[in-house]
Design an enzyme around this catalytic site. Structure first.
Site, PDB file in Angstrom:
ATOM      1  N   ASP A  42      49.292 -50.932  51.572  1.00  0.00           N
ATOM      2  CA  ASP A  42      49.159 -49.536  51.163  1.00  0.00           C
ATOM      3  C   ASP A  42      47.726 -49.149  50.840  1.00  0.00           C
ATOM      4  OD1 ASP A  42      51.829 -49.015  51.495  1.00  0.00           O
ATOM      5  OD2 ASP A  42      52.337 -49.095  49.369  1.00  0.00           O
ATOM      6  N   ARG A  67      63.272 -54.609  45.909  1.00  0.00           N
ATOM      7  CA  ARG A  67      61.849 -54.958  45.936  1.00  0.00           C
ATOM      8  C   ARG A  67      61.535 -56.147  45.026  1.00  0.00           C
ATOM      9  NH1 ARG A  67      58.069 -51.348  47.993  1.00  0.00           N
ATOM     10  NH2 ARG A  67      58.942 -49.457  48.862  1.00  0.00           N
ATOM     11  N   TYR A  81      72.010 -47.527  50.970  1.00  0.00           N
ATOM     12  CA  TYR A  81      72.423 -48.816  51.527  1.00  0.00           C
ATOM     13  C   TYR A  81      72.586 -49.814  50.380  1.00  0.00           C
ATOM     14  CZ  TYR A  81      67.271 -49.237  51.393  1.00  0.00           C
ATOM     15  OH  TYR A  81      65.951 -49.203  51.022  1.00  0.00           O
ATOM     16  N   GLU A 100      45.904 -59.933  39.412  1.00  0.00           N
ATOM     17  CA  GLU A 100      46.917 -58.894  39.220  1.00  0.00           C
ATOM     18  C   GLU A 100      46.771 -58.302  37.827  1.00  0.00           C
ATOM     19  OE1 GLU A 100      49.765 -56.258  38.928  1.00  0.00           O
ATOM     20  OE2 GLU A 100      49.279 -57.182  40.851  1.00  0.00           O
ATOM     21  N   GLN A 101      46.743 -56.958  37.758  1.00  0.00           N
ATOM     22  CA  GLN A 101      46.520 -56.313  36.468  1.00  0.00           C
ATOM     23  C   GLN A 101      47.724 -56.414  35.537  1.00  0.00           C
ATOM     24  OE1 GLN A 101      45.798 -52.108  36.760  1.00  0.00           O
ATOM     25  NE2 GLN A 101      47.460 -51.772  38.224  1.00  0.00           N
TER      26      GLN A 101
END
Length: 401
Positions: free
Chosen positions: A298, A114, A220, A39-40
């Site tokens: 993605d 998230r 929401y 992970e960067q």
């Protein structure tokens, strides 16, 4: 025989430790296949705001053993697909989820921040599997093995490389050339509103979609009801910045929704400085696996957020990929081809229908809008979208036999 076909336990490298990359590591670990995540970012944190965890995603979180933590941090929806008219909030349709969702699909629907979902999935990944501050700049080939070059010059070889590095994927660019995205003409505004400052309508355990000419707005609650997630879509004009860190002004946000229901304007004002990003369209790939290298989430199939399935599809990818590699760890290239074959038609369909949804939501007032609203009154989106929510990788013919 190639080295990638000799190893009983392949060395697996995952580029990107977002929700998709972490889910891949978690499902691989569950299948007895260790991996390394690169992970960067110097620390694991998810920018952005809220997302919907539909039954197809909740099912997989349960399988990872983390659904209980989701239930503690998230909000379980009582009402979903609540469409309202832009001017006055007239309800065009609404879906009672409390009983019907579990009856139909065996799981509830949740909304979550998230960052919370990232932490929840990370809990299912073994300590030491993640290397932070490692920015991959090139996918290479060393003999018969793929290799990753990092910005510090180090090169790491593996038997399998999984590109889970998002819409700007380095791995995707190396595999496909990654043609330039198409300008969609739309942008999104987002904000997080403290629940105590939000109008009562937005504090309910409901996913509400306001639709009007050239615009729509969704809200929401998340974070166990402490915050309200707000995201809105509008014409982009000449705005083309695709970044979660870009911002707009409250005045710009309000101007886009001038004349809409006053409760929405109150909600926008309560959110403070909004984020803003352009929605760029990317055509579905015809393939995303090349030998022992593949894509996920993605990086493989970026989609507009209008069906709230981006994170769910990354979770599904992760579960299927792990099953395919576990079924034949001695032939990673064959396993990745099988993974692609099992996933590509489903994700392509979701990309296509997500793209078309904006036209339906953004109809100008008139005969077409009136026909749409009448159709909403007779619709049951929970049943109509059953092909999305009933999906279970473990129950597919490829694995259930």
């Amino acid at each position: 025989m190639e080295m990638t076909q000799r190893r009983s336990t392949p060395e697996i490298a995952i580029v990107g430790a977002g929700i998709g990359g972490l889910a891949a590591a978690a499902f691989l670990h569950r299948a007895g296949l260790p991996c390394r995540l690169y992970e960067q970012a110097p620390e694991l944190k998810e920018v952005g705001a809220g997302l919907v965890v539909a039954p197809n995603a909740a099912r997989l979180l349960r399988r990872l053993g983390v659904l209980g933590e989701l239930e503690r941090r998230a909000v379980r929806l009582d009402v979903g697909w609540e469409f309202r008219r832009w001017q006055d909030g007239t309800v065009l349709s609404a879906e009672e989820l409390t009983a019907s969702c579990e009856r139909l699909y065996g799981e509830q629907t949740y909304t979550v921040h998230r960052a919370d979902l990232l932490e929840i999935v990370r809990a299912a990944v073994p300590d030491g599997a993640i290397q932070l501050g490692r920015r991959c700049v090139e996918l290479m080939q060393r003999g018969d093995r793929p290799a990753l070059r990092f910005d510090d010059g180090e090169v790491v070889e593996a038997d399998v490389v999984i590109g889970a590095d998002g819409v700007h994927s380095v791995v995707r660019r190396a595999l496909t050339g990654s043609p330039a995205p198409v300008y969609s003409g739309m942008c999104a505004f987002r904000a997080l509103v403290p629940a105590e400052r939000a109008p009562s309508l937005a504090r309910r355990n409901a996913q509400t979609l306001w639709i009007g000419p050239d615009h729509h707005l969704v809200h929401y609650p998340i974070c166990a009801g402490k915050l309200v997630n707000l995201v809105a879509f509008a014409p982009a004009g000449d705005y083309s910045v695709e970044s979660w860190s870009a911002t707009a002004t409250v005045e710009e946000f309000l101007a886009e929704f001038e004349g809409w229901d006053p409760r929405l304007l109150e909600l926008i004002r309560a959110g403070g400085v909004p984020g803003r990003w352009a929605l760029l369209d990317r055509a579905p790939l015809s393939r995303w696996s090349h030998g022992p290298v593949t894509l996920l989430g993605d990086a493989a199939h970026p989609m507009f957020p209008f069906f709230a399935q981006g994170a769910a599809q990354a979770l599904e990818d992760a579960a299927v990929l792990a099953r395919c590699l576990a079924a034949d760890a001695t032939d990673p290239s064959g396993a990745l081809q099988r993974y692609e074959a099992l996933r590509i038609s489903r994700t392509t369909k979701l990309q296509q229908i997500s793209r078309g949804r904006s036209h339906i939501n953004h109809l100008p007032d008139g005969p077409d809008q009136q026909a749409r609203d009448a159709a909403f009154a007779d619709s049951d989106p929970l049943v109509a979208n059953g092909w999305i929510y009933e999906y279970d990788p473990d129950a597919t013919p490829a694995f259930s036999g």
